[in-house]
Design a protein around this motif. Structure first.
Motif, mmCIF file in Angstrom:
data_model
loop_
_atom_site.group_PDB
_atom_site.id
_atom_site.type_symbol
_atom_site.label_atom_id
_atom_site.label_comp_id
_atom_site.label_asym_id
_atom_site.label_seq_id
_atom_site.Cartn_x
_atom_site.Cartn_y
_atom_site.Cartn_z
ATOM 1 N N TRP A 104 0.848 -1.198 0.000
ATOM 2 C CA TRP A 104 0.000 0.000 0.000
ATOM 3 C C TRP A 104 0.877 1.240 0.000
ATOM 4 O O TRP A 104 2.006 1.230 0.515
ATOM 5 N N TRP A 105 0.360 2.297 -0.626
ATOM 6 C CA TRP A 105 0.853 3.659 -0.452
ATOM 7 C C TRP A 105 -0.286 4.591 -0.855
ATOM 8 O O TRP A 105 -1.228 4.160 -1.540
ATOM 9 N N PRO A 106 -0.282 5.842 -0.442
ATOM 10 C CA PRO A 106 -1.374 6.756 -0.792
ATOM 11 C C PRO A 106 -1.542 6.873 -2.309
ATOM 12 O O PRO A 106 -0.557 6.934 -3.051
ATOM 13 N N ASN A 107 -2.796 6.863 -2.761
ATOM 14 C CA ASN A 107 -3.150 6.998 -4.187
ATOM 15 C C ASN A 107 -2.672 5.820 -5.037
ATOM 16 O O ASN A 107 -2.579 5.942 -6.265
ATOM 17 N N MET A 108 -2.387 4.680 -4.412
ATOM 18 C CA MET A 108 -1.907 3.527 -5.170
ATOM 19 C C MET A 108 -2.923 3.075 -6.216
ATOM 20 O O MET A 108 -2.571 2.810 -7.371
ATOM 21 N N ASP A 109 -4.201 2.993 -5.837
ATOM 22 C CA ASP A 109 -5.219 2.525 -6.778
ATOM 23 C C ASP A 109 -5.310 3.430 -8.004
ATOM 24 O O ASP A 109 -5.451 2.955 -9.137
ATOM 25 N N SER A 110 -5.229 4.742 -7.780
ATOM 26 C CA SER A 110 -5.297 5.689 -8.904
ATOM 27 C C SER A 110 -4.124 5.502 -9.851
ATOM 28 O O SER A 110 -4.275 5.586 -11.079
ATOM 29 N N GLU A 111 -2.953 5.235 -9.299
ATOM 30 C CA GLU A 111 -1.771 5.037 -10.138
ATOM 31 C C GLU A 111 -1.872 3.744 -10.941
ATOM 32 O O GLU A 111 -1.454 3.685 -12.104
ATOM 33 N N LEU A 112 -2.435 2.703 -10.336
ATOM 34 C CA LEU A 112 -2.628 1.450 -11.067
ATOM 35 C C LEU A 112 -3.637 1.641 -12.196
ATOM 36 O O LEU A 112 -3.452 1.133 -13.309
ATOM 37 N N GLU A 113 -4.724 2.361 -11.911
ATOM 38 C CA GLU A 113 -5.734 2.627 -12.935
ATOM 39 C C GLU A 113 -5.142 3.431 -14.090
ATOM 40 O O GLU A 113 -5.421 3.157 -15.266
ATOM 41 N N ASN A 114 -4.329 4.420 -13.764
ATOM 42 C CA ASN A 114 -3.720 5.252 -14.800
ATOM 43 C C ASN A 114 -2.761 4.448 -15.666
ATOM 44 O O ASN A 114 -2.659 4.672 -16.882
ATOM 45 N N LYS A 115 -2.067 3.488 -15.053
ATOM 46 C CA LYS A 115 -1.146 2.636 -15.804
ATOM 47 C C LYS A 115 -1.891 1.860 -16.883
ATOM 48 O O LYS A 115 -1.435 1.760 -18.029
ATOM 49 N N VAL A 116 -3.053 1.335 -16.525
ATOM 50 C CA VAL A 116 -3.845 0.559 -17.481
ATOM 51 C C VAL A 116 -4.472 1.472 -18.532
ATOM 52 O O VAL A 116 -4.507 1.141 -19.718
ATOM 53 N N LYS A 117 -4.956 2.646 -18.110
ATOM 54 C CA LYS A 117 -5.612 3.567 -19.040
ATOM 55 C C LYS A 117 -4.667 4.069 -20.124
ATOM 56 O O LYS A 117 -5.099 4.381 -21.236
ATOM 57 N N THR A 118 -3.388 4.171 -19.807
ATOM 58 C CA THR A 118 -2.421 4.694 -20.770
ATOM 59 C C THR A 118 -1.755 3.596 -21.592
ATOM 60 O O THR A 118 -0.852 3.877 -22.375
ATOM 61 N N CYS A 119 -2.207 2.343 -21.417
ATOM 62 C CA CYS A 119 -1.641 1.220 -22.176
ATOM 63 C C CYS A 119 -2.572 0.868 -23.327
ATOM 64 O O CYS A 119 -3.731 0.504 -23.112
#
Length: 251
Positions: free
Chosen positions: A108-123
């Motif tokens: 865990w870290w703050p905003n982890m879910d948002s960063e994972l979502e962004n990784k997929v959205k930009t692929c």
């Protein structure tokens, strides 16, 4: 300290980000070093620093083991290790749901879910696969009571410049193969006349959505002979398993 937490931090030495790195980064991080002190010495009644707020709201579940911060049984990953962790979770393009599920089990870290979502959205690859319908479970075909009642058909090839019309009887698994120069509707009809003259007209044929089997000319031929035509889903050619396996064996 629960045994599973100790096992988790010890096993991190086998991952791209080790517990030793986590410990070093945590100690040097200006925010996490303060969090670590609060965990050891106690939290104030309120926090004004927005960077500390995600930790303050979780203060009752935060703990420290061998210099690594834990939220519950999840390791708090400092900034230098986060991108490496994301890349590891992203291996094989598992999709955002699978990535989150794995992450929520260990880190865990703050905003982890948002960063994972962004990784997929930009692929690009993930976005293309996102629109492919999920494969539904296949239902087994009923076994016909008589030979040549239901025939599964497909084309194999090209091989040595030829195509091969493969017909498999669902009752006996007998395979009939007709050699053709090209896989067209006209050629398919011509070969079916030969096959039907030898084995009789089937009640049902099963095919994929290939062009030779979807033209008006082919459908007209099938209808004139009173044959039921079942076409499998374009996303599930394996529904025509008998013909698919025959083609693989033939090739």
């Amino acid at each position: 300290m629960p045994g599973e937490m100790i096992l988790l931090t010890e096993n991190m030495d086998l991952t791209p980000v080790t517990s030793r790195q986590i410990k070093s980064w945590t100690r040097k991080d200006p925010i996490l070093s303060r969090v670590m002190n609060y965990v050891l010495q106690g939290w104030p009644e309120s926090i004004a620093d927005d960077d500390l707020r995600p930790y303050f709201t979780r203060k009752l579940e935060l703990s420290l083991h061998d210099g690594c911060l834990l939220w519950g049984n999840r390791v708090v990953v400092p900034t230098p290790g986060q991108e490496t962790i994301i890349q590891e979770l992203y291996e094989g393009h598992p999709g955002v749901t699978r990535m989150k599920m794995l992450a929520h089990s260990y880190i865990w870290w703050p905003n982890m879910d948002s960063e994972l979502e962004n990784k997929v959205k930009t692929c690009h690859e993930c976005q293309v696969n996102r629109h492919v319908p999920a494969e539904a479970p296949l239902h087994p075909w009923e076994w016909p009571e008589k030979p040549w009642s239901r025939v599964h058909i497909d084309y194999a090839g090209p091989l040595h410049g030829k195509m091969f019309l493969v017909c498999v009887d669902a009752h006996s698994k007998y395979m009939e193969v007709q050699v053709v120069n090209s896989a067209t509707s006209a050629t398919t009809i011509e070969k079916f006349r030969t096959v039907f003259a030898t084995h009789g007209i089937p009640d049902t044929i099963v095919s994929d959505n290939g062009t030779p089997f979807t033209s008006e000319e082919f459908e007209s031929f099938i209808n004139r002979n009173g044959i039921r035509h079942i076409r499998v889903s374009p996303y599930q050619p394996s529904s025509n398993g008998l013909a698919e396996r025959a083609v693989q064996t033939f090739n």
